[in-house]
Every structure is written in structure tokens, then in C-alpha cells.
Design an enzyme around this catalytic site. Structure first.
Site, short mmCIF file in Angstrom:
data_model
loop_
_atom_site.label_atom_id
_atom_site.label_comp_id
_atom_site.label_asym_id
_atom_site.label_seq_id
_atom_site.Cartn_x
_atom_site.Cartn_y
_atom_site.Cartn_z
N ARG A 174 -3.66 -3.10 19.37
CA ARG A 174 -2.00 -3.40 18.75
C ARG A 174 -2.02 -1.50 18.97
O ARG A 174 -0.68 -1.18 18.88
CB ARG A 174 -2.95 -2.98 17.54
CG ARG A 174 -2.88 -4.78 17.18
CD ARG A 174 -3.62 -4.71 16.51
NE ARG A 174 -3.51 -4.65 14.24
CZ ARG A 174 -4.42 -4.03 13.25
NH1 ARG A 174 -5.54 -4.05 13.77
NH2 ARG A 174 -4.14 -3.64 12.09
N ARG A 188 9.84 -2.06 15.07
CA ARG A 188 8.49 -1.85 16.10
C ARG A 188 9.44 -2.11 17.62
O ARG A 188 9.04 -1.85 18.25
CB ARG A 188 7.73 -2.82 15.58
CG ARG A 188 6.53 -2.62 14.78
CD ARG A 188 5.63 -4.05 14.77
NE ARG A 188 4.12 -3.45 14.33
CZ ARG A 188 3.50 -2.97 13.56
NH1 ARG A 188 4.14 -3.29 11.89
NH2 ARG A 188 1.95 -3.25 12.96
N LYS A 199 0.45 3.69 6.17
CA LYS A 199 1.61 2.78 5.80
C LYS A 199 1.40 2.93 4.75
O LYS A 199 2.59 2.44 3.61
CB LYS A 199 2.64 2.25 6.92
CG LYS A 199 2.67 3.17 7.80
CD LYS A 199 3.63 2.09 9.18
CE LYS A 199 2.61 0.85 9.82
NZ LYS A 199 1.80 1.49 10.59
N ARG A 251 -9.09 -8.44 7.04
CA ARG A 251 -8.84 -8.98 8.59
C ARG A 251 -8.99 -9.01 10.25
O ARG A 251 -9.34 -8.03 9.76
CB ARG A 251 -7.25 -7.90 8.75
CG ARG A 251 -5.70 -8.30 7.99
CD ARG A 251 -5.13 -6.90 7.58
NE ARG A 251 -4.52 -6.56 9.40
CZ ARG A 251 -3.84 -5.29 9.30
NH1 ARG A 251 -2.86 -4.96 8.03
NH2 ARG A 251 -3.18 -5.66 10.07
N ARG A 273 -11.64 0.14 7.50
CA ARG A 273 -11.16 -1.04 6.80
C ARG A 273 -10.74 -2.41 6.93
O ARG A 273 -10.92 -3.56 6.43
CB ARG A 273 -9.15 -1.15 7.60
CG ARG A 273 -7.88 -2.21 6.57
CD ARG A 273 -6.73 -1.51 6.50
NE ARG A 273 -6.03 -1.95 7.91
CZ ARG A 273 -5.05 -1.66 8.23
NH1 ARG A 273 -4.70 -0.57 7.53
NH2 ARG A 273 -4.61 -1.85 8.84
P1 AMP Z 1 0.76 -4.63 10.41
O1 AMP Z 1 0.39 -5.10 8.94
O2 AMP Z 1 2.53 -3.50 9.94
O3 AMP Z 1 0.10 -4.46 10.57
O4 AMP Z 1 0.74 -6.00 11.29
C1 AMP Z 1 0.55 -7.02 11.85
C2 AMP Z 1 1.07 -7.53 12.44
O5 AMP Z 1 2.02 -7.87 12.42
C3 AMP Z 1 0.83 -6.69 14.12
O6 AMP Z 1 0.08 -5.97 14.95
C4 AMP Z 1 2.03 -7.75 14.77
O7 AMP Z 1 1.57 -8.39 15.40
C5 AMP Z 1 3.12 -8.48 13.38
N1 AMP Z 1 3.46 -7.52 13.54
C6 AMP Z 1 4.40 -6.61 11.63
N2 AMP Z 1 5.73 -6.36 11.82
C7 AMP Z 1 6.25 -6.92 13.44
C8 AMP Z 1 7.58 -6.36 13.50
N3 AMP Z 1 7.96 -5.45 13.07
N4 AMP Z 1 7.56 -8.01 15.04
C9 AMP Z 1 6.68 -8.13 15.30
N5 AMP Z 1 5.37 -7.91 15.09
C10 AMP Z 1 5.38 -7.91 13.64
#
Ligand code: AMP
Length: 189
Positions: free
Chosen positions: A146, A89, A14, A134, A128
């Protein structure tokens, strides 16, 4: 306005595809994960709260995430459109986003979903984790959590947009450029 939800499991690509799409279509990129990470880096109250969930591979609570996202949309009144990356989400987030956009006399144009199978996701995320720094990409248990959260809580968001006739699935495996071409075709179709 062109408002795209870029959907897909963690590791689907993404972030990579968002960067290309915003350049081509002149959209504002709103990645909730990136915004949380910037807050963690800045040591804000929101960052500290988000970190406790992110480190475990859990979702940050809806009211916190929705409030933050609404604030970011409100900061960009003249936008041509948005790419929502990693948001919504949950179904509650999807409903809140619809209401927010309706209050601005606009709507989600489509959900583009990058489809990648689980085994490939696990491989990509561990890879990654080696350069991204991260923590949530470096621990196999957090990665699995996740993926499980995605399957349980996030997958229903697909039904939300399917019911509105806005869901478009795209194969997320292959060359970055050919996936990008397929996304552009779906946008322009
Ligand atoms: P990402 O970078 O999109 O993989 O997000 C990393 C982490 O941020 C996720 O595993 C969640 O803990 C948190 N997070 C990101 N977007 C959301 C969302 N829309 N709702 C809830 N938690 C989020």
C-alpha cells in the site's frame, strides 16, 4: 461550497481528522475505503470486486472507483461541501473529480496533505490492525504494498493540485488536536 481533498499515505490520520473536520464545518464525508468496506460487509457485487484488490494492497480500478464516488456525490445534492478522504488516488481520478464538480458548478477548494514518514506509517498501521480488524492493516507485506502504491500511483495527484495552486502540506506527526488546529488554520487562511 467547501470541497476538501484530504490527502496522505495510509496511516497518516485522514479518517481521524475527517471526523473532526466534518463536525466543525458541516461537510459530507466521503471515504472510498469506508464505502468499499461497507460493500464488502454487505456482500454486494461491488464489495466482492473491491475485496480482491484491497486484500492485496492494490488500488481498485479507476472506472469502478470513479463511478462509485460519483454516485455518492449525486446522493447529496444539498451538501454544503465534501471531504474526499482516500480519493482521488490517481491522476485519472483527480481529473474525473474536477469534471464531476464542474458539472455541478463547483470545484475543489484545496488539497490538505497530511505528511508522515514511512517508518511511522508502518508502526501506526500495525497498531491499528490490532483493533480495527482490517486484514490489510495486519500483514506487513500488504502494508508495504500500500505504501509503494501510494508512492508510485498516488503521489502524482499532489502535482495535479499543486499546478492549480491548491496544495497545502500539514505536518501529520504530533497530537491529534494540534494537527486539527493546523488543518483548520489552513482551511480558514
Ligand atoms: P483506505 O481505507 O483509504 O486506506 O482504503 C483501503 C483500500 O481501499 C485501499 O488500499 C484500496 O485498495 C481501496 N481504495 C480506497 N480508495 C481508493 C481509491 N480512491 N482508488 C482505488 N482504490 C481505493
Amino acid at each position: 461550497m467547501l470541497n476538501i481533498v484530504l490527502f496522505g499515505p495510509p496511516g497518516a490520520g485522514k479518517g481521524t481528522q475527517s471526523a473532526k473536520l466534518i463536525e466543525k464545518y458541516g461537510l459530507i464525508h466521503l471515504s472510498t475505503g469506508d464505502i468499499f468496506r461497507a460493500n464488502i460487509k454487505g456482500g454486494t457485487e461491488l464489495g466482492n470486486l473491491a475485496k480482491s484488490f484491497i486484500d492485496k494492497g492494490q488500488l481498485v480500478p479507476d472506472e469502478v472507483t470513479i463511478g462509485m464516488l460519483a454516485g455518492e456525490v449525486n446522493k447529496n445534492p444539498g451538501a454544503k461541501g465534501f471531504i474526499f478522504d482516500g480519493f482521488p488516488r490517481t491522476q485519472a481520478q483527480a481529473k474525473a473529480l474536477d469534471e464531476l464538480l464542474a458539472s455541478k458548478s463547483t470545484a475543489i477548494s484545496m488539497m490538505l496533505a497530511l505528511e508522515v514518514e514511512e517508518e511511522e506509517l508502518r508502526k501506526r498501521l500495525l497498531l491499528r490492525g490490532k483493533d480495527s480488524g482490517r486484514a490489510d492493516d495486519q500483514n506487513p507485506e500488504v502494508i508495504q504494498n500500500r505504501i509503494n502504491v501510494y508512492n508510485g500511483e498516488t503521489m502524482p495527484v499532489k502535482d495535479f493540485y499543486t499546478a492549480q495552486g491548491k496544495y497545502k502540506g500539514i505536518n501529520g506527526i504530533g497530537e491529534i488536536e494540534s494537527i486539527f488546529t493546523n488543518l483548520c488554520q489552513a482551511i480558514e487562511a
